[in-house]
Motif scaffolding. Structure first.
Motif, PDB file in Angstrom:
ATOM      1  N   PHE A   5      -6.015  82.185 -25.019  1.00 55.39           N
ATOM      2  CA  PHE A   5      -5.364  80.405 -24.955  1.00 55.39           C
ATOM      3  C   PHE A   5      -5.620  79.738 -26.658  1.00 55.39           C
ATOM      4  CE2 PHE A   5      -5.654  81.527 -21.100  1.00 55.39           C
ATOM      5  CZ  PHE A   5      -4.946  81.549 -20.808  1.00 55.39           C
ATOM      6  N   SER A   6      -4.576  79.163 -27.148  1.00 57.40           N
ATOM      7  CA  SER A   6      -4.946  77.908 -27.986  1.00 57.40           C
ATOM      8  C   SER A   6      -4.815  76.218 -28.042  1.00 57.40           C
ATOM      9  CB  SER A   6      -4.333  78.614 -29.089  1.00 57.40           C
ATOM     10  OG  SER A   6      -4.670  77.757 -30.812  1.00 57.40           O
ATOM     11  N   ARG A   7      -5.384  75.589 -28.181  1.00 58.45           N
ATOM     12  CA  ARG A   7      -5.716  73.856 -27.605  1.00 58.45           C
ATOM     13  C   ARG A   7      -4.158  73.208 -28.602  1.00 58.45           C
ATOM     14  NH1 ARG A   7      -6.380  72.511 -22.989  1.00 58.45           N
ATOM     15  NH2 ARG A   7      -5.205  70.798 -23.608  1.00 58.45           N
ATOM     16  N   CYS A   8      -3.139  72.770 -28.000  1.00 59.78           N
ATOM     17  CA  CYS A   8      -2.297  72.255 -29.239  1.00 59.78           C
ATOM     18  C   CYS A   8      -1.610  71.015 -28.386  1.00 59.78           C
ATOM     19  CB  CYS A   8      -1.322  73.374 -29.296  1.00 59.78           C
ATOM     20  SG  CYS A   8       0.015  72.637 -30.632  1.00 59.78           S
ATOM     21  N   GLU A   9      -1.945  70.081 -29.142  1.00 64.33           N
ATOM     22  CA  GLU A   9      -1.560  68.563 -28.016  1.00 64.33           C
ATOM     23  C   GLU A   9      -0.245  68.295 -28.468  1.00 64.33           C
ATOM     24  OE1 GLU A   9      -2.874  67.248 -26.317  1.00 64.33           O
ATOM     25  OE2 GLU A   9      -4.846  68.728 -26.160  1.00 64.33           O
ATOM     26  N   SER A  10      -0.032  68.506 -29.284  1.00 63.92           N
ATOM     27  CA  SER A  10       1.235  68.125 -30.456  1.00 63.92           C
ATOM     28  C   SER A  10       2.568  69.606 -30.889  1.00 63.92           C
ATOM     29  CB  SER A  10       0.753  67.323 -31.474  1.00 63.92           C
ATOM     30  OG  SER A  10       2.553  67.141 -32.209  1.00 63.92           O
ATOM     31  N   TYR A  11       3.523  68.791 -30.712  1.00 56.21           N
ATOM     32  CA  TYR A  11       4.799  70.168 -31.299  1.00 56.21           C
ATOM     33  C   TYR A  11       4.479  70.164 -33.341  1.00 56.21           C
ATOM     34  CZ  TYR A  11       6.059  71.062 -27.453  1.00 56.21           C
ATOM     35  OH  TYR A  11       6.249  71.838 -25.695  1.00 56.21           O
ATOM     36  N   SER A  12       4.107  68.888 -33.587  1.00 51.84           N
ATOM     37  CA  SER A  12       4.097  69.423 -34.899  1.00 51.84           C
ATOM     38  C   SER A  12       3.141  70.200 -35.490  1.00 51.84           C
ATOM     39  CB  SER A  12       3.282  68.033 -35.799  1.00 51.84           C
ATOM     40  OG  SER A  12       2.004  67.669 -34.749  1.00 51.84           O
ATOM     41  N   ASP A  13       2.500  70.748 -34.558  1.00 51.52           N
ATOM     42  CA  ASP A  13       0.598  71.630 -35.160  1.00 51.52           C
ATOM     43  C   ASP A  13       1.640  73.259 -34.281  1.00 51.52           C
ATOM     44  OD1 ASP A  13      -0.245  69.690 -36.277  1.00 51.52           O
ATOM     45  OD2 ASP A  13      -1.383  68.917 -34.018  1.00 51.52           O
ATOM     46  N   VAL A  14       2.326  73.954 -33.694  1.00 50.99           N
ATOM     47  CA  VAL A  14       2.706  74.627 -32.842  1.00 50.99           C
ATOM     48  C   VAL A  14       1.795  75.896 -33.735  1.00 50.99           C
ATOM     49  CG1 VAL A  14       5.265  74.551 -33.299  1.00 50.99           C
ATOM     50  CG2 VAL A  14       3.999  75.643 -31.679  1.00 50.99           C
ATOM     51  N   LYS A  15       3.177  75.792 -35.120  1.00 47.98           N
ATOM     52  CA  LYS A  15       2.646  76.970 -35.841  1.00 47.98           C
ATOM     53  C   LYS A  15       1.429  77.322 -36.110  1.00 47.98           C
ATOM     54  CE  LYS A  15       5.171  80.025 -39.280  1.00 47.98           C
ATOM     55  NZ  LYS A  15       5.532  79.457 -40.383  1.00 47.98           N
ATOM     56  N   GLU A  16       0.340  76.554 -36.332  1.00 46.48           N
ATOM     57  CA  GLU A  16      -1.127  76.947 -36.526  1.00 46.48           C
ATOM     58  C   GLU A  16      -1.624  77.574 -35.144  1.00 46.48           C
ATOM     59  OE1 GLU A  16       0.726  73.922 -37.095  1.00 46.48           O
ATOM     60  OE2 GLU A  16       0.600  74.211 -40.147  1.00 46.48           O
ATOM     61  N   ALA A  17      -1.173  76.732 -33.396  1.00 45.52           N
ATOM     62  CA  ALA A  17      -2.273  77.534 -32.858  1.00 45.52           C
ATOM     63  C   ALA A  17      -0.942  78.516 -32.611  1.00 45.52           C
ATOM     64  CB  ALA A  17      -1.500  76.363 -31.500  1.00 45.52           C
ATOM     65  N   LEU A  18       0.161  78.743 -32.303  1.00 45.36           N
ATOM     66  CA  LEU A  18       0.986  80.485 -32.593  1.00 45.36           C
ATOM     67  C   LEU A  18       0.310  81.351 -33.269  1.00 45.36           C
ATOM     68  CD1 LEU A  18       4.616  79.078 -32.560  1.00 45.36           C
ATOM     69  CD2 LEU A  18       3.446  80.448 -30.316  1.00 45.36           C
ATOM     70  N   LYS A  19       0.394  80.888 -35.056  1.00 45.27           N
ATOM     71  CA  LYS A  19      -0.344  81.949 -35.674  1.00 45.27           C
ATOM     72  C   LYS A  19      -1.770  82.259 -35.254  1.00 45.27           C
ATOM     73  CE  LYS A  19      -0.476  83.171 -40.207  1.00 45.27           C
ATOM     74  NZ  LYS A  19      -0.695  84.191 -40.191  1.00 45.27           N
ATOM     75  N   GLU A  20      -2.453  81.275 -34.135  1.00 44.34           N
ATOM     76  CA  GLU A  20      -3.953  81.844 -34.163  1.00 44.34           C
ATOM     77  C   GLU A  20      -4.188  83.029 -33.441  1.00 44.34           C
ATOM     78  OE1 GLU A  20      -6.663  78.367 -32.738  1.00 44.34           O
ATOM     79  OE2 GLU A  20      -7.446  79.837 -31.902  1.00 44.34           O
ATOM     80  N   VAL A  21      -3.188  82.568 -31.978  1.00 48.92           N
ATOM     81  CA  VAL A  21      -2.471  83.277 -30.633  1.00 48.92           C
ATOM     82  C   VAL A  21      -2.656  84.594 -31.327  1.00 48.92           C
ATOM     83  CG1 VAL A  21      -1.545  83.540 -28.817  1.00 48.92           C
ATOM     84  CG2 VAL A  21      -2.305  81.451 -29.201  1.00 48.92           C
ATOM     85  N   VAL A  22      -1.383  84.582 -32.300  1.00 49.87           N
ATOM     86  CA  VAL A  22      -0.801  85.877 -32.520  1.00 49.87           C
ATOM     87  C   VAL A  22      -2.096  86.831 -33.425  1.00 49.87           C
ATOM     88  CG1 VAL A  22       0.960  87.093 -33.962  1.00 49.87           C
ATOM     89  CG2 VAL A  22       1.364  85.086 -31.943  1.00 49.87           C
ATOM     90  N   ASP A  23      -2.425  85.905 -34.546  1.00 52.58           N
ATOM     91  CA  ASP A  23      -3.369  87.239 -35.096  1.00 52.58           C
ATOM     92  C   ASP A  23      -4.446  87.731 -34.406  1.00 52.58           C
ATOM     93  OD1 ASP A  23      -2.394  86.518 -36.779  1.00 52.58           O
ATOM     94  OD2 ASP A  23      -3.428  84.716 -37.884  1.00 52.58           O
TER      95      ASP A  23
END
Ligand code: SF4
Ligand code: SF4
Length: 345
Positions: A5-23
């Motif tokens: 799980f990675s916290r993400c409050e806005s779609y403007s930050d989604v790439k970073e959150a997804l990258k963290e999850v996938v990494d």
């Protein structure tokens, strides 16, 4: 095996959150190799615009597609919506077409027969499946997450028939699990930045759980999300636990968000076998709100039991209705609400 799980409050930050999850799951290269064709399967239930939180957000889909391309993969986005007769407007209204990737409507493609299942032939053309569900409640199955999102691999009218064959939450969830083990996506990434509570999957209220989650096991991901959203009695989870088919996994990251679940989930309190039996007798049924109904006929055309006719507004023949709630799911005017009671036959 992990669920991350990675916290993400806005779609403007989604790439970073997804990258963290996938990494944390081992990196995108673990799931996509150079030159591979990857089917990206968002939840495109119906042609709703992104702010309704019915469909996987286009910014979420874009970020995943970019990760795939960075690993050298080739993206194909595809789905079969819940209602029949929908064309390109599905991709246009959901914002997916604007992303510029090839979009395939499974209902217009050939179907293939695989272990008795009629599935989209697009599965023959791809090397990988990346599954992008939306975090939502569902009046029949309580939640719709990673496993349920694979139902869209079954084109058009066949989905309708399966609703007739598996009308209650437990038999329907059993069927979904069979499908899941047949197609097993390589990776599931959940869009829970905005989701839906109440009478989902389309007539509920948008909420912001503010989470991105991922796992190679859609089933483990679904079970963890259910535990953390107050849906511990989620039929899919109960079946998976009873049948001992959950893989062993660890959880990374924190997430808690209490969702308002649809209707009276009383059978959550019972043992799984009792819930299964009683859910066949005491079941959710659709109720029409005549003041909201425009008589458009979408529900009638998509009812698997032929239980609806239009006389100015929709009229339901409860002696035929199987309680699948497809009509509520597909009504664009929120004119159908779930009503709970004993089945009248
Ligand atoms: S209930 Fe909804 S889908 Fe059915 S006819 Fe009325 S407005 Fe259309
Ligand atoms: S009336 Fe609605 S709930 Fe009943 S069978 Fe038809 S689509 Fe399903």
């Amino acid at each position: 095996m992990k669920v991350v799980f990675s916290r993400c409050e806005s779609y403007s930050d989604v790439k970073e959150a997804l990258k963290e999850v996938v990494d944390r799951l081992g990196g995108i290269e673990r799931f996509v190799r150079k030159g591979e064709r990857v089917l990206v399967k968002p939840n495109l239930l119906s042609p709703h615009t992104p702010e309704h939180a019915v469909t996987t957000h286009p910014d979420f889909v874009r970020a995943v597609c970019e990760l795939i391309e960075e690993a050298g993969g080739k993206v194909i986005i595809g789905d079969s919506p819940g209602m029949q007769g929908i064309g390109e407007e599905l991709f246009e209204r959901t914002g997916i077409k604007d992303l510029g990737y090839p979009c395939v409507l499974f209902d217009k493609e050939r179907t293939i027969l695989k272990n008795g299942w009629l599935l989209t032939s697009v599965l023959e053309k791809v090397d990988r499946i990346i599954n992008l569900p939306k975090l939502k409640t569902h009046t029949l199955t309580t939640l719709t997450l990673g496993v349920k999102n694979l139902y869209g691999l079954i084109p058009g009218v066949t989905k309708k028939k399966l609703h007739t064959k598996y009308p209650d939450p437990f038999s329907f969830s059993h069927m979904l699990l069979e499908l899941y083990f047949l197609v097993k996506p390589d990776l599931t990434l959940l869009d829970g930045i905005w989701g839906m509570e109440g009478n989902g999957p389309s007539a509920g209220n948008p909420v912001r759980p503010g989470i991105v989650a991922g796992s190679p096991s859609a089933l483990a991901l679904d079970v963890e999300v259910a535990k953390r959203t107050g849906a511990g009695g989620f039929p899919l989870k109960r079946i998976a636990e009873r049948k001992k088919i959950l893989p062993s996994y660890t959880v990374e990251g924190d997430f808690r968000f209490r969702l308002k679940l649809p209707g009276k989930r009383w059978y959550h309190l019972l043992p799984s076998w009792a819930g299964h039996i009683l859910s066949r007798l005491y079941r959710v049924k659709p109720g029409v709100l005549p003041e909201k109904c425009t008589g458009c006929g979408i529900c009638m055309r998509n009812c698997p039991a032929g239980a609806i006719e239009i006389k100015d507004t929709a009229r339901i023949n409860y002696s035929r209705c199987i309680g699948c709630m497809s009509c509520q799911e597909l009504c664009p005017f929120r004119a159908i609400v779930p009503v709970y009671g004993l089945i009248r036959r």
